[in-house]
Motif scaffolding. Structure first.
Motif, PDB file in Angstrom:
ATOM      1  N   LEU B 218     -12.959  95.922 -37.252  1.00 46.35           N
ATOM      2  CA  LEU B 218     -13.961  96.971 -37.502  1.00 46.35           C
ATOM      3  C   LEU B 218     -14.134  97.860 -36.268  1.00 46.35           C
ATOM      4  N   GLY B 219     -13.885  97.285 -35.084  1.00 43.12           N
ATOM      5  CA  GLY B 219     -13.981  98.051 -33.846  1.00 43.12           C
ATOM      6  C   GLY B 219     -12.706  98.788 -33.482  1.00 43.12           C
ATOM      7  N   GLY B 220     -11.704  98.737 -34.373  1.00 40.33           N
ATOM      8  CA  GLY B 220     -10.498  99.531 -34.163  1.00 40.33           C
ATOM      9  C   GLY B 220      -9.336  98.803 -33.511  1.00 40.33           C
ATOM     10  N   ALA B 221      -9.413  97.484 -33.370  1.00 40.10           N
ATOM     11  CA  ALA B 221      -8.310  96.734 -32.757  1.00 40.10           C
ATOM     12  C   ALA B 221      -7.044  96.833 -33.597  1.00 40.10           C
ATOM     13  N   ASP B 222      -5.878  96.743 -32.921  1.00 41.24           N
ATOM     14  CA  ASP B 222      -4.620  96.769 -33.674  1.00 41.24           C
ATOM     15  C   ASP B 222      -4.334  95.380 -34.258  1.00 41.24           C
ATOM     16  N   ASP B 223      -3.297  95.304 -35.106  1.00 46.06           N
ATOM     17  CA  ASP B 223      -3.005  94.053 -35.804  1.00 46.06           C
ATOM     18  C   ASP B 223      -2.596  92.929 -34.856  1.00 46.06           C
ATOM     19  N   ARG B 224      -1.891  93.279 -33.775  1.00 46.01           N
ATOM     20  CA  ARG B 224      -1.447  92.244 -32.850  1.00 46.01           C
ATOM     21  C   ARG B 224      -2.644  91.550 -32.192  1.00 46.01           C
ATOM     22  N   THR B 225      -3.607  92.356 -31.736  1.00 44.86           N
ATOM     23  CA  THR B 225      -4.830  91.807 -31.140  1.00 44.86           C
ATOM     24  C   THR B 225      -5.575  90.944 -32.161  1.00 44.86           C
ATOM     25  N   ALA B 226      -5.710  91.476 -33.378  1.00 49.28           N
ATOM     26  CA  ALA B 226      -6.421  90.733 -34.428  1.00 49.28           C
ATOM     27  C   ALA B 226      -5.715  89.410 -34.722  1.00 49.28           C
ATOM     28  N   ASP B 227      -4.378  89.437 -34.733  1.00 46.91           N
ATOM     29  CA  ASP B 227      -3.621  88.208 -35.009  1.00 46.91           C
ATOM     30  C   ASP B 227      -3.849  87.161 -33.926  1.00 46.91           C
ATOM     31  N   LYS B 228      -3.855  87.601 -32.672  1.00 53.34           N
ATOM     32  CA  LYS B 228      -4.076  86.672 -31.553  1.00 53.34           C
ATOM     33  C   LYS B 228      -5.474  86.073 -31.617  1.00 53.34           C
ATOM     34  N   LEU B 229      -6.454  86.913 -31.927  1.00 56.95           N
ATOM     35  CA  LEU B 229      -7.832  86.414 -32.063  1.00 56.95           C
ATOM     36  C   LEU B 229      -7.913  85.405 -33.211  1.00 56.95           C
ATOM     37  N   GLU B 230      -7.173  85.680 -34.270  1.00 52.59           N
ATOM     38  CA  GLU B 230      -7.164  84.737 -35.397  1.00 52.59           C
ATOM     39  C   GLU B 230      -6.542  83.398 -34.992  1.00 52.59           C
ATOM     40  N   GLU B 231      -5.544  83.475 -34.108  1.00 58.99           N
ATOM     41  CA  GLU B 231      -4.911  82.233 -33.637  1.00 58.99           C
ATOM     42  C   GLU B 231      -5.952  81.364 -32.923  1.00 58.99           C
ATOM     43  N   TYR B 232      -6.740  82.000 -32.042  1.00 64.33           N
ATOM     44  CA  TYR B 232      -7.843  81.289 -31.383  1.00 64.33           C
ATOM     45  C   TYR B 232      -8.775  80.686 -32.445  1.00 64.33           C
ATOM     46  N   GLY B 233      -9.171  81.511 -33.405  1.00 64.71           N
ATOM     47  CA  GLY B 233     -10.142  81.066 -34.406  1.00 64.71           C
ATOM     48  C   GLY B 233      -9.608  79.958 -35.294  1.00 64.71           C
ATOM     49  N   TYR B 234      -8.317  80.048 -35.629  1.00 67.92           N
ATOM     50  CA  TYR B 234      -7.718  79.036 -36.500  1.00 67.92           C
ATOM     51  C   TYR B 234      -7.734  77.660 -35.831  1.00 67.92           C
ATOM     52  N   HIS B 235      -7.332  77.628 -34.558  1.00 65.62           N
ATOM     53  CA  HIS B 235      -7.294  76.333 -33.858  1.00 65.62           C
ATOM     54  C   HIS B 235      -8.702  75.857 -33.502  1.00 65.62           C
ATOM     55  N   LEU B 236      -9.582  76.798 -33.233  1.00 63.73           N
ATOM     56  CA  LEU B 236     -10.989  76.438 -33.056  1.00 63.73           C
ATOM     57  C   LEU B 236     -11.508  75.777 -34.342  1.00 63.73           C
ATOM     58  N   GLY B 237     -11.105  76.327 -35.477  1.00 67.69           N
ATOM     59  CA  GLY B 237     -11.500  75.758 -36.769  1.00 67.69           C
ATOM     60  C   GLY B 237     -10.977  74.341 -36.941  1.00 67.69           C
ATOM     61  N   LEU B 238      -9.746  74.111 -36.513  1.00 70.63           N
ATOM     62  CA  LEU B 238      -9.178  72.755 -36.619  1.00 70.63           C
ATOM     63  C   LEU B 238      -9.917  71.788 -35.688  1.00 70.63           C
ATOM     64  N   ALA B 239     -10.279  72.252 -34.489  1.00 66.86           N
ATOM     65  CA  ALA B 239     -11.077  71.421 -33.578  1.00 66.86           C
ATOM     66  C   ALA B 239     -12.438  71.125 -34.206  1.00 66.86           C
TER      67      ALA B 239
END
Lengths: 364, 364
Positions: B218-239
């Motif tokens: 929503l703040g205008g980040a590109d897909d690569r940045t969003a994907d990396k943030l999702e990687e953090y969130g996905y593993h945080l979710g598993l933890a």
């Protein structure tokens, strides 16, 4: 009892014109089905097991044992409308395909959930999903079809797809509002004609409206054009539902795939019932007393054919049947008039008109 | 038995650092709640009666009689993440609010439906919606929250909102896949550790991942940045889920609001169980035999505290508890590492790190 559709018998155009419109429209429905079904099937194939199988059963592509089937997938009015919608905006029919598929997915999401909420055991001549695969699968696969509808549109990645998804979301919210009203009305003794029309507008009008705008939006139409097309679709939906309500009481089970007096058995406060009760007079009063007693009866499920037939006769005597047939024609006329406000190729206008004619003369 | 959280006791940083991270994070969670709750409540207020009331009950804003309540609305990790996500992209936290609300709506849609599918009678110390308002309302209001999530985003009318909705849709599809796997695993005797992790990645990782990318998108980040943030969130979710699985067996009912041995009572094939069974050795074998017998038992619902305690002890003896605590730390480390790939203000990076620390030391 007349097993046919009472709306057809005294249309102004008469039976001949109705048959011609129906013939024209059958080809349109067939085109909608032919172009959208492969894309719909590919979308459903994306679902993980066992949801893909459950969805395939729901759509009639396989039977309860997983063997290929050629079930009745419904009338496919919405896909036909979505393709015409694209053409109304001057785009090729194919541009409307993702819209047609998304609308069908939302429609079937609502069928899966509504059948479970309403406890309906049969749809399109077959056991409903919750009967065959259990309530959890009906909930889960419904959710999956809803999500898939958004996916199909949004993966187009265009501004138009975002606008189309927004319209689909608005329609879905109305669909849900309509189901909420439907459920709450079942517990009430009296429902006004206005309340019934509002509920039917939400349950049937909103998604049909979206089907008629979504192809145009994907084809680049502006909001004003899309709104006018939705107006046609909304009133077409109300005409469609009025006919459905007639068929729900007086329809031929062989055609509809439902039980005789289906809506009466479910104590549905459909248009013929609420119109009859609102009409006043001796038949309306007798009907009101009977239905009030029925609501408290513990023996309702064992009622005979004759008992339902008596209620249907009272609805007719009070004028509920004639009023509903007239309402179908009124809504049909409003729908056709809305088309005047949109610039579109004459062929498309003729076909939208023929489709509206078809909707009020159908028998299933 | 230790009623606390076994993941905390031997973290490298030790108890002191864990407490500091938790204190920092409480302020972040509070900010997420403070900024998103009014918008969430306004969104829920859009629902027609009685869905607005049912949803307000689910969120803990009113009690079963409709009186105002101040219930436990959950940990609110996702809203906090969505606001940090916007800041990670250099936008003000407020830009993430519609994303925070949309993610919360989808999360609660899934809770409403899952509780019904799973037959869970309690959530957050209160009766679940289907217990209080009936199955139909649980289905209907779940559907409405799902639709509302899309509405909140799409009415922004921007290209970014379309991209955000697409990511939310992808996450929702995974959520549904995870619930489908969860249901199917309940009927299977053996589930592998890999299958369990995949299911938990779908059920918990995907939406947490979306929470961490949606504000940035929503703040205008590109897909690569969003994907990396999702990687953090996905593993945080598993933890997060690994800790949840520990709390589901060894958690303190006073803190978790669940029964003792909650996951064992539900025969959940959670990480400690599948890891114990996969470990081999005498305790694993004894556990396997016991659980196989339990699956056939008609008396399971009358099992005593001691019988569940014996199963928990076997899981621990086979190494399932230690393995799961270690897995929480592993996923935590992978999550933190993913942040290295994204340019962001140091304060935001520190806060995302603190939030990850908090997730593995929580007790509820």
């Amino acid at each position: 009892m007349n097993p046919g559709n009472p709306a057809v018998e005294d249309t102004d155009a008469g039976k001949g014109a109705a048959r011609a419109a129906a013939a024209d429209t059958l080809a349109l429905l067939e085109r909608g089905r032919t172009l959208s079904t492969p894309v719909l099937r590919a979308a459903v194939d994306r679902l993980a097991a066992p949801m893909d199988t459950v969805a395939a059963y729901h759509f009639g592509w396989i039977d309860a044992h997983g063997n290929p089937a050629d079930g009745d997938g419904g009338k496919a009015v919405r896909p036909a409308l979505a393709l015409l919608s694209a053409e109304a905006a001057g785009a090729p029919a194919e541009v409307g395909i993702p819209g047609a598929v998304a609308v069908e997915l939302v429609h079937n999401f609502s069928l899966l959930h509504d059948d479970l909420m309403d406890g309906d055991e049969q749809r399109r001549h077959r056991d409903t999903v919750w009967k065959v695969h259990g309530p959890a699968q009906a909930i889960l696969v419904g959710d999956a079809l809803f999500a898939l509808a958004n996916e199909i549109l949004l993966e187009l990645g265009t501004v138009e797809a975002g606008r189309a998804t927004r319209r689909l979301t608005t329609a879905t919210r109305k669909l849900i509002d309509g189901q909420a009203q439907d459920i709450s009305y079942e517990h009430r003794e009296r429902v006004s004609v206005e309340e019934c029309l509002e509920m039917e507008g939400n349950k049937t009008g909103a998604l049909l409206a979206c089907a008629v705008s979504i192809g145009a939006v994907l084809g680049g139409a502006d909001d004003r054009t899309a709104d006018k097309l939705e107006e046609y679709g909304y009133h077409l939906g109300l005409a469609f539902q009025a006919v459905d309500d007639l068929l729900g009481i007086w329809g031929d089970p062989e055609s509809t795939g439902k039980q005789t007096w289906s809506d009466l058995r479910q104590r549905k406060k459909s248009l013929p019932v609420v119109a009859a009760l609102a009409a006043g007079g001796p038949a309306a009063e007798e009907l009101g007393e009977l239905l009030a007693a029925d609501a408290k009866s513990n023996d309702f499920e064992n009622f005979s054919e004759e008992e339902f037939a008596a209620r249907a006769a009272l609805i007719e005597a009070a004028g509920g049947r004639a009023w509903t047939a007239e309402e179908a024609r009124r809504q049909h006329a409003v729908a056709i008039r809305a088309l005047d406000g949109v610039d579109m190729p004459q062929r498309v206008r003729d076909q939208l008109t023929a489709l509206a004619d078809f909707v009020v003369v159908r028998k299933k």
